[in-house]
Scaffold this active site. Structure first.
Site, PDB file in Angstrom:
ATOM      1  N   GLY A  11       3.288   1.801   8.495  1.00 22.61           N
ATOM      2  CA  GLY A  11       2.893   0.400   8.370  1.00 22.61           C
ATOM      3  C   GLY A  11       3.671  -0.475   9.327  1.00 22.61           C
ATOM      4  O   GLY A  11       4.040  -1.607   9.006  1.00 22.61           O
ATOM      5  N   ARG A  14       2.808  -4.483  11.833  1.00 25.21           N
ATOM      6  CA  ARG A  14       2.942  -5.915  11.528  1.00 25.21           C
ATOM      7  C   ARG A  14       3.974  -6.089  10.427  1.00 25.21           C
ATOM      8  O   ARG A  14       4.438  -5.127   9.810  1.00 25.21           O
ATOM      9  CB  ARG A  14       1.605  -6.500  11.081  1.00 25.21           C
ATOM     10  CG  ARG A  14       1.016  -5.778   9.862  1.00 25.21           C
ATOM     11  CD  ARG A  14      -0.249  -6.441   9.352  1.00 25.21           C
ATOM     12  NE  ARG A  14      -1.326  -6.425  10.333  1.00 25.21           N
ATOM     13  CZ  ARG A  14      -2.101  -5.357  10.576  1.00 25.21           C
ATOM     14  NH1 ARG A  14      -1.903  -4.223   9.918  1.00 25.21           N
ATOM     15  NH2 ARG A  14      -3.053  -5.424  11.464  1.00 25.21           N
ATOM     16  N   GLY A  52       7.560   3.810  26.865  1.00 26.85           N
ATOM     17  CA  GLY A  52       7.205   4.751  25.816  1.00 26.85           C
ATOM     18  C   GLY A  52       8.241   5.822  25.568  1.00 26.85           C
ATOM     19  O   GLY A  52       8.033   6.715  24.732  1.00 26.85           O
ATOM     20  N   VAL A  62      -1.420   7.567   5.979  1.00 26.51           N
ATOM     21  CA  VAL A  62      -0.366   8.152   5.141  1.00 26.51           C
ATOM     22  C   VAL A  62      -0.914   8.889   3.929  1.00 26.51           C
ATOM     23  O   VAL A  62      -0.206   9.676   3.305  1.00 26.51           O
ATOM     24  CB  VAL A  62       0.640   7.073   4.683  1.00 26.51           C
ATOM     25  CG1 VAL A  62       1.403   6.514   5.873  1.00 26.51           C
ATOM     26  CG2 VAL A  62      -0.053   5.959   3.895  1.00 26.51           C
ATOM     27  N   ASN A  88       6.878   2.346   4.531  1.00 26.93           N
ATOM     28  CA  ASN A  88       6.623   0.918   4.371  1.00 26.93           C
ATOM     29  C   ASN A  88       5.143   0.595   4.231  1.00 26.93           C
ATOM     30  O   ASN A  88       4.789  -0.494   3.756  1.00 26.93           O
ATOM     31  CB  ASN A  88       7.206   0.176   5.579  1.00 26.93           C
ATOM     32  CG  ASN A  88       6.745  -1.257   5.666  1.00 26.93           C
ATOM     33  OD1 ASN A  88       7.240  -2.144   4.961  1.00 26.93           O
ATOM     34  ND2 ASN A  88       5.763  -1.524   6.532  1.00 26.93           N
ATOM     35  N   SER A 140       9.416  -2.902  -4.362  1.00 25.77           N
ATOM     36  CA  SER A 140       9.169  -4.345  -4.476  1.00 25.77           C
ATOM     37  C   SER A 140       9.720  -4.866  -5.794  1.00 25.77           C
ATOM     38  O   SER A 140       9.770  -4.142  -6.801  1.00 25.77           O
ATOM     39  CB  SER A 140       7.664  -4.629  -4.416  1.00 25.77           C
ATOM     40  OG  SER A 140       7.392  -5.995  -4.691  1.00 25.77           O
ATOM     41  N   TYR A 154      -0.788  -3.439  -7.284  1.00 27.11           N
ATOM     42  CA  TYR A 154       0.341  -3.454  -6.364  1.00 27.11           C
ATOM     43  C   TYR A 154       1.648  -3.236  -7.131  1.00 27.11           C
ATOM     44  O   TYR A 154       2.491  -2.416  -6.734  1.00 27.11           O
ATOM     45  CB  TYR A 154       0.382  -4.777  -5.605  1.00 27.11           C
ATOM     46  CG  TYR A 154       1.530  -4.911  -4.631  1.00 27.11           C
ATOM     47  CD1 TYR A 154       1.404  -4.453  -3.319  1.00 27.11           C
ATOM     48  CD2 TYR A 154       2.732  -5.501  -5.006  1.00 27.11           C
ATOM     49  CE1 TYR A 154       2.442  -4.584  -2.414  1.00 27.11           C
ATOM     50  CE2 TYR A 154       3.780  -5.625  -4.115  1.00 27.11           C
ATOM     51  CZ  TYR A 154       3.636  -5.167  -2.819  1.00 27.11           C
ATOM     52  OH  TYR A 154       4.668  -5.294  -1.933  1.00 27.11           O
ATOM     53  N   ALA A 156       2.105  -1.831 -10.042  1.00 27.93           N
ATOM     54  CA  ALA A 156       2.152  -0.470 -10.564  1.00 27.93           C
ATOM     55  C   ALA A 156       2.514   0.529  -9.469  1.00 27.93           C
ATOM     56  O   ALA A 156       3.296   1.465  -9.694  1.00 27.93           O
ATOM     57  CB  ALA A 156       0.811  -0.102 -11.194  1.00 27.93           C
TER      58      ALA A 156
END
Length: 248
Positions: A11, A14, A52, A62, A88, A140, A154, A156
């Site tokens: 993730g 961003r 790179g 994922v 993430n 979180s 989210y 859970a």
């Protein structure tokens, strides 16, 4: 950290993932930025290292072991052994509890919880085979207090991540791989501003003991610590970064 260390951040195209990838790269790690949005991840990687050589983007899902194995094979072929995994990748939906459909519930759980499980299993096992690794799972505050602003699915999923962290910590402890979680509270990121309208922000901030949103860079610093070689005696822990919203 050694400049030989190689990290995967999921993730990473961003938000907090990009901040974490940037922090680890600044400390000398070679960073693989994994995201379903490969083009956006590539733009972040190019900003870190246009050549790179030390930052590369990978289009990865994922939830799919085969996708992670393909990415791992490419990393090992170009850079060598993997040392750090930061899980993430997440999907956030603020749908009211009684309006969440089974499909939406499964979609959020699939990315957040199943994705974390799959990455720990596939990438963690590879590090355990080689006798060293650091896994940092992004949980979180919602997974601790059942917060509904980000949706019950989210919350859970993040609560599940906290538990999975302990399970994988026990599994890998004797093989040199630590597994820890970080549980951020509300951060100064676009996703939080999308959940809290501007006219409600002052009253929302008044509920946070320190009176402000958290800096994502500070969360990245905590991840950096847990991902370091010095953090060898810390495993199965959940580090709270929430401005005093959840005390234990």
């Amino acid at each position: 950290m050694s400049d030989a260390d190689i990290a995967v951040v999921t993730g990473a195209a961003r938000g907090l993932g990009a901040v974490i990838a940037t922090r680890l790269h600044a400390r000398g790690l070679r960073v693989a930025l994994a995201d379903q949005d490969g083009e956006l991840a590539a733009s972040v990687a190019e900003a870190l290292d246009p050549s790179g050589a030390t930052a590369r983007a990978f289009t990865a899902d994922v939830r799919e072991p085969s996708s992670l194995r393909q990415m791992l094979a490419a990393i090992e072929a170009e850079w060598g052994d993997l040392h750090v995994v930061v899980n993430n990748a997440a999907r956030t939906r603020s749908t009211p509890l009684m309006q969440i459909t089974a499909e939406e519930f499964d979609a959020v759980i699939g990315v957040n919880l199943t994705g974390t499980f799959t990455a720990c299993q596939v990438l963690g096992a590879r590090m355990a085979e080689r006798g060293y690794g650091r896994i940092v799972n992004i949980g979180s505050l919602a997974g601790q207090n059942g917060g509904t602003a980000t949706g019950a699915h989210y919350a859970a999923s993040k609560g599940g991540i906290h538990t999975l962290t302990k399970v994988f910590a026990r599994e890998f402890a004797s093989r040199g791989v630590t597994v820890n979680a970080v549980a951020p509270g509300p951060l100064d990121l676009p996703v939080v501003h999308s959940l809290v309208p501007p006219d409600r922000m002052p009253s929302y901030l008044s509920t946070i003991p320190v009176g402000r949103l958290g800096a994502p860079e500070f969360v990245a610093q905590v991840v950096e610590l847990l991902a370091s070689r010095e953090a060898a005696f810390v495993t199965g822990a959940c580090w709270d970064v929430n401005g005093g919203l959840h005390l234990r």
